[in-house]
Design a protein around this motif. Structure first.
Motif, short mmCIF file in Angstrom:
data_model
loop_
_atom_site.label_atom_id
_atom_site.label_comp_id
_atom_site.label_asym_id
_atom_site.label_seq_id
_atom_site.Cartn_x
_atom_site.Cartn_y
_atom_site.Cartn_z
N LYS A 62 2.61 -0.08 -1.70
CA LYS A 62 3.16 0.84 -2.70
C LYS A 62 2.24 2.06 -2.81
O LYS A 62 1.07 1.93 -3.17
N LEU A 64 1.76 6.05 -4.28
CA LEU A 64 2.15 7.12 -5.18
C LEU A 64 1.61 8.44 -4.64
O LEU A 64 0.40 8.61 -4.48
N THR A 85 6.57 6.51 -3.75
CA THR A 85 7.07 7.25 -4.92
C THR A 85 6.43 8.62 -4.91
O THR A 85 5.20 8.74 -4.80
N PHE A 87 5.80 11.97 -7.10
CA PHE A 87 5.77 12.38 -8.51
C PHE A 87 5.29 13.82 -8.57
O PHE A 87 4.23 14.16 -8.03
N ARG A 109 11.32 7.16 -3.66
CA ARG A 109 11.60 7.23 -5.09
C ARG A 109 11.07 8.57 -5.57
O ARG A 109 9.91 8.93 -5.33
N VAL A 111 10.31 11.07 -8.78
CA VAL A 111 10.10 11.08 -10.23
C VAL A 111 9.50 12.42 -10.64
O VAL A 111 8.50 12.86 -10.07
N PHE A 121 5.03 4.59 -15.31
CA PHE A 121 4.58 3.51 -14.42
C PHE A 121 3.75 2.48 -15.19
O PHE A 121 2.95 2.85 -16.05
#
Length: 250
Positions: A62, A64, A85, A87, A109, A111, A121
């Motif tokens: 995972k 970010l 993800t 962001f 993803r 965001v 999160f």
């Protein structure tokens, strides 16, 4: 200015329309290579992050990409097999990632939000955070490190790029003319100067806030390198003004 966040969000949306340097998404060839295991990402202007700063494989990890819209780091890591993800504050920057993911059949993803507030999160969500030079756009950088540490898993890795504040000592217009004229003190606030409506407001944070701030957030610095600003900046002749760190959550 009462709302720095809103101003900078609009400024970066405009930069996408103007095809500015950090808004240009990667092409299909880069994604194809990443899918085949040949990939690298950057968090500063020129140098790529050393391969050994990442695990041997990012498959299913995972990740970010923090304040990292623009269709650059996120799609590459997704093509390499990570659960990514992205962001970012700017909707237009995030749209660049969305376009690449649709074009290449990637799962990302997306965001939208402020890098100082990752409350969307849960604690210990991510194995890796990739944070390219972007915290120059927030007035207080310490919350960025605290939130990054909170959402990292134990022994998770934060790879971050940021500016050496020496860049902000000098008059920007005169530097474009090839002259280094000391005009500011550090920490620097762009709110002190006149600025254009379409330009983002920047802040020059102390190295103590950038490095000790990570340490106080529970992160151990395990890697470091410097990079030129590039783009024809006069200061590159004298000192490197971009910094990258690798930190591990204790």
């Amino acid at each position: 200015m009462t709302n720095i966040r809103k101003h900078n969000e609009k400024a970066w949306d405009r930069k996408v329309k103007d095809h500015a340097r950090y808004t240009r998404a990667v092409d299909a060839e880069v994604i194809q290579k990443a899918s085949a295991g040949d990939w690298a990402v950057g968090v500063t202007a020129g140098r790529k992050v050393p391969g050994h700063w990442f695990p041997k494989s990012v498959s299913a990890l995972k990740v970010l990409c923090l304040a990292a819209g623009g269709g650059q780091q996120g799609p590459v890591l997704a093509a390499a097999g990570a659960d990514v993800t992205v962001f970012d504050l700017s909707a237009a920057q995030l749209e660049q990632d969305r376009k690449v993911s649709e074009r290449e059949g990637l799962s990302l993803r997306i965001v939208q939000g402020d890098m100082t507030d990752l409350s969307v999160f849960e604690d210990e969500t991510f194995d890796i955070i990739v944070h390219p030079v972007s915290n120059v756009f927030v007035e207080n950088v310490r919350p960025v490190w605290k939130e990054a540490s909170r959402v990292l898993k134990r022994k998770g890795t934060l790879i971050a790029g940021f500016m050496n504040p020496v860049l902000y000592l000098f008059d920007d217009q005169k530097e474009e003319e090839g002259k280094l004229d000391v005009a500011h003190t550090i920490p620097y606030s762009g709110l002190e100067d006149a600025f254009e409506e379409n330009e983002a407001v920047e802040f020059g944070h102390t190295l103590e806030d950038q490095i000790q701030g990570q340490i106080e957030a529970g992160l151990m610095i395990t890697g470091f390198y410097e990079d030129d600003f590039g783009n024809g900046r006069t200061i590159d002749k004298y000192i490197k003004t971009m910094v990258a760190t690798r930190a591990v959550k204790a």
